[in-house]
Design an enzyme around this catalytic site. Sequence first.
Site, PDB file in Angstrom:
ATOM      1  N   LYS A 117     -12.954  -7.228  -8.618  1.00 31.07           N
ATOM      2  CA  LYS A 117     -13.525  -7.409  -7.287  1.00 31.07           C
ATOM      3  C   LYS A 117     -15.007  -7.737  -7.462  1.00 31.07           C
ATOM      4  O   LYS A 117     -15.713  -7.036  -8.201  1.00 31.07           O
ATOM      5  CB  LYS A 117     -13.375  -6.121  -6.463  1.00 31.07           C
ATOM      6  CG  LYS A 117     -11.931  -5.794  -6.106  1.00 31.07           C
ATOM      7  CD  LYS A 117     -11.852  -4.548  -5.238  1.00 31.07           C
ATOM      8  CE  LYS A 117     -10.549  -4.477  -4.477  1.00 31.07           C
ATOM      9  NZ  LYS A 117      -9.390  -4.066  -5.258  1.00 31.07           N
TER      10      LYS A 117
ATOM     11  N   GLU B 289       0.144  -0.182  -9.602  1.00 23.74           N
ATOM     12  CA  GLU B 289      -1.319  -0.346  -9.607  1.00 23.74           C
ATOM     13  C   GLU B 289      -2.023   0.962  -9.292  1.00 23.74           C
ATOM     14  O   GLU B 289      -1.698   1.631  -8.311  1.00 23.74           O
ATOM     15  CB  GLU B 289      -1.734  -1.432  -8.596  1.00 23.74           C
ATOM     16  CG  GLU B 289      -3.256  -1.636  -8.549  1.00 23.74           C
ATOM     17  CD  GLU B 289      -3.677  -2.919  -7.846  1.00 23.74           C
ATOM     18  OE1 GLU B 289      -2.848  -3.858  -7.746  1.00 23.74           O
ATOM     19  OE2 GLU B 289      -4.833  -3.000  -7.406  1.00 23.74           O
TER      20      GLU B 289
ATOM     21  N   LYS C 245       0.856  -1.175   0.000  1.00 25.95           N
ATOM     22  CA  LYS C 245       0.000   0.000   0.000  1.00 25.95           C
ATOM     23  C   LYS C 245       0.898   1.232   0.000  1.00 25.95           C
ATOM     24  O   LYS C 245       1.546   1.550   1.017  1.00 25.95           O
ATOM     25  CB  LYS C 245      -0.923  -0.037   1.225  1.00 25.95           C
ATOM     26  CG  LYS C 245      -1.959  -1.147   1.118  1.00 25.95           C
ATOM     27  CD  LYS C 245      -2.866  -0.894  -0.057  1.00 25.95           C
ATOM     28  CE  LYS C 245      -3.619  -2.122  -0.513  1.00 25.95           C
ATOM     29  NZ  LYS C 245      -4.336  -1.921  -1.765  1.00 25.95           N
TER      30      LYS C 245
ATOM     31  N   ASP D  61      -7.449  -0.897 -11.210  1.00 27.10           N
ATOM     32  CA  ASP D  61      -8.371  -1.501 -10.241  1.00 27.10           C
ATOM     33  C   ASP D  61      -9.624  -0.635 -10.072  1.00 27.10           C
ATOM     34  O   ASP D  61     -10.668  -0.903 -10.673  1.00 27.10           O
ATOM     35  CB  ASP D  61      -7.633  -1.700  -8.902  1.00 27.10           C
ATOM     36  CG  ASP D  61      -8.489  -2.375  -7.845  1.00 27.10           C
ATOM     37  OD1 ASP D  61      -9.688  -2.586  -8.078  1.00 27.10           O
ATOM     38  OD2 ASP D  61      -7.958  -2.698  -6.758  1.00 27.10           O
TER      39      ASP D  61
ATOM     40  N   ASP E 252       0.636  -0.605  -4.994  1.00 26.15           N
ATOM     41  CA  ASP E 252      -0.732  -0.138  -5.234  1.00 26.15           C
ATOM     42  C   ASP E 252      -0.920   1.229  -4.575  1.00 26.15           C
ATOM     43  O   ASP E 252      -0.972   1.333  -3.346  1.00 26.15           O
ATOM     44  CB  ASP E 252      -1.726  -1.157  -4.661  1.00 26.15           C
ATOM     45  CG  ASP E 252      -3.164  -0.830  -5.030  1.00 26.15           C
ATOM     46  OD1 ASP E 252      -3.399   0.222  -5.658  1.00 26.15           O
ATOM     47  OD2 ASP E 252      -4.056  -1.635  -4.693  1.00 26.15           O
TER      48      ASP E 252
HETATM   49 MG    MG Z   1      -5.940  -2.275  -5.776  1.00 22.44          MG
END
Ligand code: MG
Length: 367
Positions: free
Chosen positions: A265, A218, A165, A241, A193
């Site tokens: 997702k 990402e 992250k 994403d 990401d």
């Molecule tokens: Mg992501």
Amino acid sequence: MRIQRITAYRVELPLHEGSYQWSGGKSVAVFDSTVVGVETDAGIVGWGEVCPLGPFYLPAYAAGVRAGVTELGPHLIGHDPLDLERLNRFMDLALKGHPYVKSAIDMACWDILGKVAKLPVCTLLGGRHGDDFVLYRAISQESPAQMAAKAAGYRAEGYRRFQLKVGGDPDVDVARIRAVAAELQPGDRLVADANTGWLMHDAMRVVRAVDDVDVYIEQPCLTYGECLSVRRHTRQPFVLDEIIDGIEPLLRGHADQAMDVVNIKISKFGGLTRARQARDLCAALGIAMTIEDSWGGDIVTAAIAHLAHSTPPELLFTSTDFNSYVTVSIADGAPQRTNGRLAASTAPGLGVEPRLAVLGKPVVVVG
Ligand code: MG
């Protein structure tokens, strides 16, 4: 077969690590998850779950799930839960948008379909590929040293793919990427990401500074145009994403060669029916995928496992096992990680049995 009653339960899922932090100072300590039961006149009950990543990740929030089921549920009483395409079209007519609300209902209906067919959902979604599939571990945003230590610890547990992250201060993010990369071995995969957290100039500085590192980038920025601009200036493999939330952005991204990998997702697309459609389209186009959800417990993890295990392995970049991040088990029969890998249940449906004592009393009852 007809839907007779729909119930929703609120469950709290605390984290083993205490909290989960990502870009922009966002964090969650206790996840607010909703479990949905769809009861039929045949006595079969299907189970679904949806758990937003707080109210500030996607346009979804936990109380909105319950409000949405209260709004949409009455329209679904009397419908056949086995006709999943028809049911999804009807849900879209009855409630515009709010795909995350529909996700748990759709998931529960797949569970019913599997129980009726006496087949695991994985088989109904296309068939099981191999014995198991690969997982990643998300590394919450902390100092570079702390993140490197976490990655090393999870690597020792068997994970070989890591999603850092970042999306914070660009200079610290460069240090985060380098510190974690130093812990990895050939064959491991590293994803940075940013969760929309960088402006274009921040992103450009980071990708240039880690140009010699084997790392995927990402969702660096908020909008599609910003991400495309960064993509066109970097050599690193690129993952989209948050902005890939349906077929149209997926096709646009493919046409623009805007990404190498997309993150599917389940609740972002509105359930297994829509996520499978996107999965099959990506497979046909040769786009690799991370298959997962925004968050969840045992039921979401089971649903992810069925979709991931029925995805051709060369196209499954990675997947996730959210039930190992949280301290509360809400269902028996959910898949459990072994050596950084997971397998879908072979039992009919999703293969999970909710722990009713953990769920408590339903907070929504429709029908
Ligand atoms: Mg992501």
